[in-house]
Motif scaffolding. Structure first.
Motif, PDB file in Angstrom:
ATOM      1  N   SER A 177      11.412   6.037 -11.461  1.00 48.96           N
ATOM      2  CA  SER A 177      11.752   4.680 -11.043  1.00 48.96           C
ATOM      3  C   SER A 177      10.874   4.190  -9.896  1.00 48.96           C
ATOM      4  O   SER A 177      10.956   3.022  -9.516  1.00 48.96           O
ATOM      5  CB  SER A 177      13.219   4.615 -10.609  1.00 48.96           C
ATOM      6  N   PHE A 178      10.048   5.085  -9.343  1.00 47.09           N
ATOM      7  CA  PHE A 178       9.226   4.722  -8.189  1.00 47.09           C
ATOM      8  C   PHE A 178       7.766   5.088  -8.423  1.00 47.09           C
ATOM      9  O   PHE A 178       7.115   5.723  -7.585  1.00 47.09           O
ATOM     10  CB  PHE A 178       9.774   5.399  -6.922  1.00 47.09           C
ATOM     11  N   GLN A 179       7.256   4.666  -9.563  1.00 51.42           N
ATOM     12  CA  GLN A 179       5.877   4.991  -9.907  1.00 51.42           C
ATOM     13  C   GLN A 179       4.872   4.269  -9.024  1.00 51.42           C
ATOM     14  O   GLN A 179       3.723   4.704  -8.899  1.00 51.42           O
ATOM     15  CB  GLN A 179       5.620   4.648 -11.381  1.00 51.42           C
ATOM     16  N   SER A 180       5.282   3.165  -8.416  1.00 50.25           N
ATOM     17  CA  SER A 180       4.367   2.412  -7.554  1.00 50.25           C
ATOM     18  C   SER A 180       4.326   2.943  -6.133  1.00 50.25           C
ATOM     19  O   SER A 180       3.531   2.469  -5.322  1.00 50.25           O
ATOM     20  CB  SER A 180       4.766   0.931  -7.530  1.00 50.25           C
ATOM     21  N   SER A 181       5.185   3.905  -5.808  1.00 53.74           N
ATOM     22  CA  SER A 181       5.219   4.444  -4.450  1.00 53.74           C
ATOM     23  C   SER A 181       3.982   5.285  -4.160  1.00 53.74           C
ATOM     24  O   SER A 181       3.526   6.061  -4.994  1.00 53.74           O
ATOM     25  CB  SER A 181       6.469   5.304  -4.248  1.00 53.74           C
ATOM     26  N   ASN A 182       3.454   5.113  -2.946  1.00 58.66           N
ATOM     27  CA  ASN A 182       2.305   5.900  -2.489  1.00 58.66           C
ATOM     28  C   ASN A 182       2.663   6.501  -1.129  1.00 58.66           C
ATOM     29  O   ASN A 182       2.122   6.125  -0.101  1.00 58.66           O
ATOM     30  CB  ASN A 182       1.062   5.011  -2.384  1.00 58.66           C
ATOM     31  N   CYS A 183       3.620   7.426  -1.165  1.00 57.16           N
ATOM     32  CA  CYS A 183       4.152   7.977   0.086  1.00 57.16           C
ATOM     33  C   CYS A 183       4.485   9.458  -0.101  1.00 57.16           C
ATOM     34  O   CYS A 183       5.659   9.837  -0.110  1.00 57.16           O
ATOM     35  CB  CYS A 183       5.381   7.193   0.531  1.00 57.16           C
ATOM     36  N   PRO A 184       3.462  10.299  -0.272  1.00 60.60           N
ATOM     37  CA  PRO A 184       3.722  11.729  -0.547  1.00 60.60           C
ATOM     38  C   PRO A 184       4.551  12.410   0.538  1.00 60.60           C
ATOM     39  O   PRO A 184       5.344  13.303   0.231  1.00 60.60           O
ATOM     40  CB  PRO A 184       2.315  12.332  -0.637  1.00 60.60           C
TER      41      PRO A 184
ATOM     42  N   GLY B 173       0.788  -1.223   0.000  1.00 64.64           N
ATOM     43  CA  GLY B 173       0.000   0.000   0.000  1.00 64.64           C
ATOM     44  C   GLY B 173       0.816   1.267   0.000  1.00 64.64           C
ATOM     45  O   GLY B 173       0.299   2.336  -0.319  1.00 64.64           O
ATOM     46  N   VAL B 174       2.098   1.162   0.364  1.00 64.74           N
ATOM     47  CA  VAL B 174       2.960   2.331   0.452  1.00 64.74           C
ATOM     48  C   VAL B 174       4.117   2.223  -0.541  1.00 64.74           C
ATOM     49  O   VAL B 174       4.360   3.123  -1.338  1.00 64.74           O
ATOM     50  CB  VAL B 174       3.508   2.517   1.888  1.00 64.74           C
ATOM     51  N   TYR B 175       4.860   1.130  -0.461  1.00 70.84           N
ATOM     52  CA  TYR B 175       6.002   0.844  -1.338  1.00 70.84           C
ATOM     53  C   TYR B 175       6.923   2.059  -1.489  1.00 70.84           C
ATOM     54  O   TYR B 175       7.154   2.565  -2.582  1.00 70.84           O
ATOM     55  CB  TYR B 175       5.514   0.371  -2.717  1.00 70.84           C
ATOM     56  N   PRO B 176       7.466   2.526  -0.362  1.00 69.95           N
ATOM     57  CA  PRO B 176       8.350   3.694  -0.438  1.00 69.95           C
ATOM     58  C   PRO B 176       9.707   3.333  -1.029  1.00 69.95           C
ATOM     59  O   PRO B 176      10.109   2.158  -1.021  1.00 69.95           O
ATOM     60  CB  PRO B 176       8.495   4.098   1.030  1.00 69.95           C
ATOM     61  N   PRO B 177      10.441   4.311  -1.539  1.00 69.65           N
ATOM     62  CA  PRO B 177      11.824   4.041  -1.939  1.00 69.65           C
ATOM     63  C   PRO B 177      12.619   3.599  -0.717  1.00 69.65           C
ATOM     64  O   PRO B 177      12.422   4.109   0.385  1.00 69.65           O
ATOM     65  CB  PRO B 177      12.320   5.403  -2.455  1.00 69.65           C
ATOM     66  N   ALA B 178      13.493   2.640  -0.905  1.00 70.15           N
ATOM     67  CA  ALA B 178      14.364   2.216   0.185  1.00 70.15           C
ATOM     68  C   ALA B 178      15.250   3.385   0.598  1.00 70.15           C
ATOM     69  O   ALA B 178      15.556   4.272  -0.202  1.00 70.15           O
ATOM     70  CB  ALA B 178      15.210   1.029  -0.248  1.00 70.15           C
ATOM     71  N   GLU B 179      15.664   3.378   1.843  1.00 76.02           N
ATOM     72  CA  GLU B 179      16.494   4.465   2.349  1.00 76.02           C
ATOM     73  C   GLU B 179      17.767   4.609   1.531  1.00 76.02           C
ATOM     74  O   GLU B 179      18.222   5.721   1.247  1.00 76.02           O
ATOM     75  CB  GLU B 179      16.834   4.213   3.818  1.00 76.02           C
ATOM     76  N   ALA B 180      18.347   3.470   1.126  1.00 73.64           N
ATOM     77  CA  ALA B 180      19.580   3.524   0.327  1.00 73.64           C
ATOM     78  C   ALA B 180      19.340   4.203  -1.008  1.00 73.64           C
ATOM     79  O   ALA B 180      20.209   4.919  -1.524  1.00 73.64           O
ATOM     80  CB  ALA B 180      20.129   2.118   0.115  1.00 73.64           C
ATOM     81  N   ALA B 181      18.143   4.011  -1.593  1.00 69.99           N
ATOM     82  CA  ALA B 181      17.827   4.657  -2.874  1.00 69.99           C
ATOM     83  C   ALA B 181      17.735   6.166  -2.702  1.00 69.99           C
ATOM     84  O   ALA B 181      18.211   6.934  -3.553  1.00 69.99           O
ATOM     85  CB  ALA B 181      16.522   4.100  -3.432  1.00 69.99           C
ATOM     86  N   SER B 182      17.126   6.618  -1.602  1.00 66.92           N
ATOM     87  CA  SER B 182      17.036   8.054  -1.340  1.00 66.92           C
ATOM     88  C   SER B 182      18.415   8.655  -1.111  1.00 66.92           C
ATOM     89  O   SER B 182      18.718   9.759  -1.585  1.00 66.92           O
ATOM     90  CB  SER B 182      16.153   8.305  -0.116  1.00 66.92           C
ATOM     91  N   MET B 183      19.251   7.929  -0.398  1.00 68.81           N
ATOM     92  CA  MET B 183      20.610   8.416  -0.133  1.00 68.81           C
ATOM     93  C   MET B 183      21.416   8.523  -1.426  1.00 68.81           C
ATOM     94  O   MET B 183      22.197   9.458  -1.608  1.00 68.81           O
ATOM     95  CB  MET B 183      21.304   7.499   0.863  1.00 68.81           C
ATOM     96  N   ARG B 184      21.216   7.554  -2.340  1.00 69.60           N
ATOM     97  CA  ARG B 184      21.931   7.611  -3.624  1.00 69.60           C
ATOM     98  C   ARG B 184      21.501   8.830  -4.434  1.00 69.60           C
ATOM     99  O   ARG B 184      22.320   9.474  -5.087  1.00 69.60           O
ATOM    100  CB  ARG B 184      21.689   6.331  -4.426  1.00 69.60           C
ATOM    101  N   LEU B 185      20.205   9.146  -4.389  1.00 64.16           N
ATOM    102  CA  LEU B 185      19.723  10.335  -5.099  1.00 64.16           C
ATOM    103  C   LEU B 185      20.398  11.587  -4.562  1.00 64.16           C
ATOM    104  O   LEU B 185      20.894  12.421  -5.331  1.00 64.16           O
ATOM    105  CB  LEU B 185      18.206  10.459  -4.957  1.00 64.16           C
ATOM    106  N   MET B 186      20.430  11.734  -3.235  1.00 61.46           N
ATOM    107  CA  MET B 186      21.032  12.921  -2.650  1.00 61.46           C
ATOM    108  C   MET B 186      22.527  12.987  -2.935  1.00 61.46           C
ATOM    109  O   MET B 186      23.087  14.068  -3.155  1.00 61.46           O
ATOM    110  CB  MET B 186      20.782  12.959  -1.140  1.00 61.46           C
TER     111      MET B 186
END
Length: 402
Positions: free
Chosen positions: A350-357, A290-303
């Motif tokens: 890459s995270f179109q399935s995420s539902n975590c505004p 229901g949420v499928y957020p980006p993993a923390e490592a993915a967010s860190m790689r973006l930053m």
């Protein structure tokens, strides 16, 4: 020529998103005289096309994984031919074996019309169907252990001309131009022997899907579901014992190909097992229904990517305002903002399935802060500079100068 043109556009799109400026420049140069360059490839194909040696690179693995990743960088012309071969194999309906592999419903990676979000959709369907447990693993040494002979034998059973089979075999064979410059340990990472395919070759994913056809079939015939994206897979089931048993089956099937899976306790960054709902990571997503957020490592790689772009932009601006020469690869203020925009756009896609505004809002706030710092840096560096130097720091051309 139609096939070569389509292959060129696929390779060009990949080059445009590459982090390597040299890759982008080579593609642009090739495209400046596209008809002539493609005709040269066509002539070489008529005259027994020979693949050149590729360059072997060993960047560190991403996602906090230990070790290096063996990347084979083939010449642009060879990548176009490899992609053209892939398109022919995928488009030829009479090659029934390849079509059967491409239609495997739980095989996601390297197949047109399917991607990471398709895998998450399949997982979500299993959650709604009542599956309560999940396990997953990378396949150890996947690309370097794909038996090329198995792939060629598979294709020889299809209605394919022997000359085309030979072209495919040559396209899958790896020879390195910098073999003598690699350390012994790095050299062993590359598939230069009888087994293995190049990570980065357009044909590699199809080769892997071919040799894992039996794996996909048997792993989805035990009352459980196995969703595979090239060398990453997850297993879902209604009981923990069924999932454990399926992982044992996966280990046995892969051992027939001299491949293996990881132990969740010994290698928690590469494998896991437990309840659905725990934040296990698969393909960059945390598997939270229901949420499928980006993993923390993915967010860190973006930053980290954004920070690197800003740091490089700051260096270029500092050079510009002191009238030091800039290379074609140097991004100043305007180019850095464009690069950041493209990076953010690609990452969000890459995270179109995420539902975590709320998570995306938090990441946006951090990006805003870094953009503000970058804007202030530009203003500080150009505060007492001439209009020409300010414009050079923007990297917007002056009509009065070359």
């Amino acid at each position: 020529m139609r096939v070569l043109v389509a292959a060129w556009h696929a390779i060009r799109r990949n080059a445009e998103t590459s982090q390597q400026e040299n890759t982008k420049l080579k593609a642009r140069k090739f495209g400046e005289d596209l008809p002539t360059n493609l005709r040269k490839i066509q002539d070489r194909l008529r005259d027994n096309y020979r693949f050149d040696k590729a360059y072997g690179a060993t960047p560190p693995k991403g996602g906090g994984k230990p070790g290096k990743r063996p990347i084979v960088v083939a010449p642009l012309e060879d990548r176009i031919v490899q992609r053209a071969i892939l398109d022919v194999l995928q488009d030829s309906l009479e090659i029934s074996g390849v079509q059967r592999v491409l239609q495997t419903p739980t095989s996601i990676g390297g197949i047109r019309g399917r991607g990471v979000d398709h895998a998450i959709t399949l997982f979500d369907e299993r959650v709604k169907a009542g599956d309560r447990f999940v396990a997953g693993s990378d396949i150890s040494g996947f690309f370097t252990k794909i038996p090329r002979l198995n792939v060629i034998d598979f294709l020889r059973k299809e209605p394919i001309e022997s000359e085309f089979i030979q072209l495919i075999e040559n396209a899958l064979t790896v020879e390195l131009s910098n073999n003598d410059k690699l350390s012994d340990d790095d050299r062993k990472l590359f598939p230069t022997g009888s087994d293995g395919v190049a990570q980065g070759c357009p044909l590699s994913a199809l080769a892997g899907n071919i040799v894992l056809e039996k794996f996909d079939r048997e792993m989805n015939s035990q009352g459980i579901t196995c969703i595979r994206y090239i060398d990453d897979f997850i297993i879902t089931g209604k009981s923990l014992s069924a999932v454990r048993k399926a992982m044992d089956s996966a280990k046995r099937l892969l051992s027939e190909l001299n491949m293996d899976i990881y132990d969740p306790i010994k290698s928690p960054s590469k494998a896991f097992i437990g309840n659905i709902g725990d934040p296990h990571v698969f393909l960059g997503y945390a598997l939270v229904p229901g949420v499928y957020p980006p993993a923390e490592a993915a967010s860190m790689r973006l930053m980290a990517q954004i920070q690197l772009l800003i740091a490089n932009g700051q260096r270029s601006i500092s050079r510009a305002v002191t009238d030091l020469p800039l290379s074609r690869q140097d991004r100043c203020y305007a180019q850095t903002l464009v690069a950041i925009d493209l990076t953010v756009h690609g990452w969000r896609g890459s995270f179109q399935s995420s539902n975590c505004p709320e998570i995306f809002e938090r990441i946006d706030s951090e990006i805003d802060r870094r953009l503000l710092d970058f804007r202030n840096f530009y203003r500080q560096k150009t505060a007492n500079k001439t209009p020409a130097q300010q414009r050079k720091a923007l990297r917007v051309r002056l009509l009065s100068k070359d």
